[in-house]
Write a protein that holds these residues in place. Structure first.
Motif, PDB file in Angstrom:
ATOM      1  N   ARG A 172       0.814  -1.221   0.000  1.00 34.68           N
ATOM      2  CA  ARG A 172       0.000   0.000   0.000  1.00 34.68           C
ATOM      3  C   ARG A 172       0.845   1.268   0.000  1.00 34.68           C
ATOM      4  NH1 ARG A 172      -5.504  -0.249   1.466  1.00 34.68           N
ATOM      5  NH2 ARG A 172      -6.302  -2.357   1.860  1.00 34.68           N
ATOM      6  N   PRO A 232      -5.195   0.250   9.011  1.00 31.61           N
ATOM      7  CA  PRO A 232      -5.980   1.413   8.563  1.00 31.61           C
ATOM      8  C   PRO A 232      -5.617   2.703   9.282  1.00 31.61           C
ATOM      9  CG  PRO A 232      -7.366  -0.200   9.702  1.00 31.61           C
ATOM     10  CD  PRO A 232      -6.059  -0.857   9.452  1.00 31.61           C
ATOM     11  N   PRO A 266      -5.676   5.825   0.734  1.00 31.23           N
ATOM     12  CA  PRO A 266      -7.014   5.218   0.773  1.00 31.23           C
ATOM     13  C   PRO A 266      -7.112   4.140   1.851  1.00 31.23           C
ATOM     14  CG  PRO A 266      -6.235   5.402  -1.487  1.00 31.23           C
ATOM     15  CD  PRO A 266      -5.070   5.743  -0.616  1.00 31.23           C
ATOM     16  N   ASP A 283      -9.613   1.789   1.948  1.00 33.66           N
ATOM     17  CA  ASP A 283     -10.544   0.756   1.522  1.00 33.66           C
ATOM     18  C   ASP A 283      -9.907  -0.626   1.671  1.00 33.66           C
ATOM     19  OD1 ASP A 283      -8.864   1.891  -0.671  1.00 33.66           O
ATOM     20  OD2 ASP A 283      -9.563   0.084  -1.702  1.00 33.66           O
ATOM     21  N   GLY A 284     -10.759  -1.657   1.806  1.00 36.49           N
ATOM     22  CA  GLY A 284     -10.295  -3.037   1.800  1.00 36.49           C
ATOM     23  C   GLY A 284      -9.862  -3.588   3.138  1.00 36.49           C
ATOM     24  N   SER A 321     -10.705  -0.362  11.165  1.00 32.96           N
ATOM     25  CA  SER A 321     -10.876   1.062  10.850  1.00 32.96           C
ATOM     26  C   SER A 321      -9.889   1.872  11.653  1.00 32.96           C
ATOM     27  CB  SER A 321     -12.312   1.503  11.148  1.00 32.96           C
ATOM     28  OG  SER A 321     -12.650   1.250  12.493  1.00 32.96           O
TER      29      SER A 321
END
Length: 422
Positions: A110, A401, A410, A412-413, A417
């Motif tokens: 990422r 996250p 981002p 997402d995925g 959280s």
């Protein structure tokens, strides 16, 4: 993403949340007072380091990232073969059996184009390599260090440290000087072997346990000092300090394969149609299509055994965020007694042993969903802006996250959280 914005995560392997107090871990206790403290932080199942590393780096539970445990059954040539995930070559076996490694992206993937990721780890090779199994960043480990693309680092570029407190300290010193002050990646991960490494051979609450805590704190204090200096130079750094699981005391051991053989599954075990992957205070039960019915047929009897607290299959596994697929049929959480050890630490657990390897009774262990092994700790220090207790329960899957959100990437995925930073 601001160029100076970075994240540092330090994992004190096996340091349960109940040990973070002024008299046992003063450094962590003081840091918690100026941090966001996750008072209801939980492990994943199995509560073992290799699975935890995958959950930390992916932000997903095992049901989504696909790494089953410290030991994992692979379907090879029509039979279940149980392999040690900690071995340096496990990823090669996993790729041959499944076509890949983790089913979702790791942190290094990422952030590959946004400052990169460097991980230093002193636990098992497998736990280190599953922080970045596809070589998008740098991973340093005593069994072999790798650059992006899988290029092996040699000589002084590699990490040559001992698997103990001295190795943790040497690794930390290099991490602070080289990674934090010089190379400055967007994400820097430091995974210490203690107190977990020590606790697998000594009682909880013992003088050796206290020494292991002091060693881990010495490393944390060095990172805190380094981050403080960098912040003073104008950098915006989020410091996350936590653990992956806690520890419980071994009371007795049982070889589940022997029990299955006595109950009529001996031939299926010998043929690889049924297999057991012990996880310490838990076990995963595997079967091929040929062995599945017979294995399911003995689960009720297994539930009545004094060593089995819970035996879950199907929806029960799903409730633990674990998937009954790829040969997994059921999971066993080993039983627990409440009596205290010689140092006053309550709780004794049955453990799943391997044939010929007796359980080190009285030492620490983990792997299931007992009350202490599932309480790791986590705090987020952003220079004093976020202080107090987190407003919600958190988990290992919230770490990734939180990192990418802080970096402005981002989110997402993920199963988790971002932490509620102010």
């Amino acid at each position: 993403m601001a160029r100076s914005r970075r994240v540092v995560f330090v994992c004190c392997d096996g340091l349960g949340r109940d040990w973070v107090r002024a008299e046992t871990t003063p450094v962590l206790h003081d840091l918690a007072r100026t941090s966001l403290w996750c008072a209801e932080h939980s492990a994943v199942f199995p509560s073992v380091t290799r699975v935890s590393a995958a959950s930390v780096t992916t932000g997903c539970h095992p049901a989504r990232h696909g790494l089953h445990g410290n030991r994992m059954g692979l379907l090879e040539e029509g039979r279940v073969v149980v392999r040690d995930v900690g071995s340096p070559d496990f990823r090669q076996h996993m790729r041959r059996a499944t076509g890949g490694t983790l089913l979702v992206p790791a942190l290094a993937e990422r952030v590959a184009g946004a400052g990169g990721c460097i991980a230093f780890s002193n636990v098992s090779p497998g736990a280190a390599y599953f922080l970045d199994p596809e070589h998008f960043g740098h991973v340093y480990h005593r069994a072999g260090s790798y650059a992006p693309g899988g290029r092996r680092l040699e000589g002084g570029d590699a990490l040559e440290v001992s698997h103990d407190a001295a190795g943790d300290w040497a690794m930390t010193q290099r991490f602070c000087a080289e990674v934090l002050r010089e190379r400055r990646p967007a994400v820097a991960l430091l995974w210490l072997c203690d107190p977990d490494h020590t606790l697998h051979g000594v009682p909880l609450g013992s003088p050796a346990h206290a020494d292991a805590l002091r060693g881990a704190e010495r490393c944390v204090a060095e990172v805190v000092r380094t981050v403080g200096r960098l912040r003073g130079e104008g950098e915006e750094i989020l410091l996350l300090v936590g653990s992956d699981h806690g520890q419980e005391t071994i009371g007795e051991g049982v070889t589940i394969e022997d029990w299955l053989a006595v109950n009529g599954l001996g031939e299926l075990l010998a043929n690889g149609d049924v297999a057991v992957a012990g996880q310490g205070t838990a076990a995963l039960l595997y079967a091929t299509d040929r062995g599945r019915g017979a294995l399911l047929g003995v689960l009720d009897d297994m539930r009545s055994m004094p060593w089995a607290s819970d035996v879950l299959a199907g929806e029960g596994l799903a409730a633990r965020r674990f998937a009954a697929r790829d040969g997994v049929v059921a999971a066993v959480n080993m039983a627990r007694r409440s009596d205290a050890n010689p140092y006053g630490v309550p709780g004794h657990r049955w453990v799943a042993t391997e044939a010929g390897k007796p359980a080190p009774v009285g030492s620490g262990q983990h792997g299931g969903w007992g009350p202490d092994e599932t309480r790791p700790f986590l705090m987020a220090n952003d220079g004093g802006r976020s202080v107090g207790s987190a407003s919600r329960a958190t988990s290992l899957v919230d770490i990734a996250p939180t990192i990418v959100a802080f970096l402005g990437l981002p989110i997402d995925g993920f199963d988790g959280s971002p932490l509620p930073l102010r």
